[in-house]
Write an enzyme that holds these catalytic residues in place. Structure first.
Site, short mmCIF file in Angstrom:
data_model
loop_
_atom_site.label_atom_id
_atom_site.label_comp_id
_atom_site.label_asym_id
_atom_site.label_seq_id
_atom_site.Cartn_x
_atom_site.Cartn_y
_atom_site.Cartn_z
CE1 TYR A 1 -3.84 -2.28 0.26
CE2 TYR A 1 -2.59 -3.33 2.01
CZ TYR A 1 -3.64 -3.34 1.12
OH TYR A 1 -4.50 -4.40 1.09
CG ASN B 1 -10.08 1.61 -1.51
OD1 ASN B 1 -10.50 0.49 -1.26
ND2 ASN B 1 -8.79 1.87 -1.66
CG HIS C 1 -12.96 -8.22 -1.95
ND1 HIS C 1 -12.66 -7.84 -3.25
CD2 HIS C 1 -12.05 -7.61 -1.16
CE1 HIS C 1 -11.58 -7.06 -3.23
NE2 HIS C 1 -11.20 -6.90 -1.98
CG HIS D 1 -9.75 -1.71 -5.30
ND1 HIS D 1 -10.22 -1.92 -4.03
CD2 HIS D 1 -10.80 -1.85 -6.13
CE1 HIS D 1 -11.52 -2.19 -4.10
NE2 HIS D 1 -11.89 -2.14 -5.36
#
Length: 145
Positions: free
Chosen positions: A22, A71, A77, A97
């Site tokens: 990230y 985001n 999911h 993302h």
């Protein structure tokens, strides 16, 4: 132009959480850069680790913002409820993302929320947010013309 950025769980840890995935920059510092890069945009920013709070914020955008940059992190999911909120809000949304969800674990490769967005940007780091801003600016300007 008024855009709302909504970040989901664990994105409050950007800059310290798994920097190899990230990056090492906090979202707050990147948001200041976005404000400089896009001075004509008024940004609202919201981050929550809670699904209900994210839904509440999406609903609060109805009639109050021109576009959403979303985001959902792990909720991307798993959350049909957030996907339903995005559909009900009917605010143009770009899903972002930081990592490439298609190059990660198989459970991360499906997005319930992305199906309710006008587009999905994945794997381009924080720059994906800037690309989403530019896309929304262009798309909303075309709508006005």
């Amino acid at each position: 132009m008024h855009l709302t950025i909504i970040n989901g769980p664990n994105l409050n840890l950007l800059g310290t959480r798994e920097p190899e995935i990230y990056g090492s920059r906090s979202f707050e510092s990147f948001l200041e850069e976005l404000k400089t890069r896009f001075p004509a945009v008024r940004f609202d920013y919201f981050q929550s680790n809670g699904e209900g709070a994210l839904i509440d914020r999406i609903q609060a955008c109805m009639g109050r913002t021109d576009g959403i940059i979303f985001n959902g992190a792990g909720y991307t999911h798993t959350s049909i409820a957030i996907a339903d909120a995005l559909a009900a809000a009917a605010v143009p949304t770009v899903e972002v993302h930081i990592s490439n969800i298609h190059a990660r674990e198989s459970f991360r490769q499906h997005s319930y929320t992305g199906a309710k967005a006008i587009g999905v940007i994945t794997g381009l780091g924080l720059e994906g947010y800037a690309l989403a801003v530019q896309y929304l600016l262009d798309a909303l300007q075309k709508e006005k013309n």
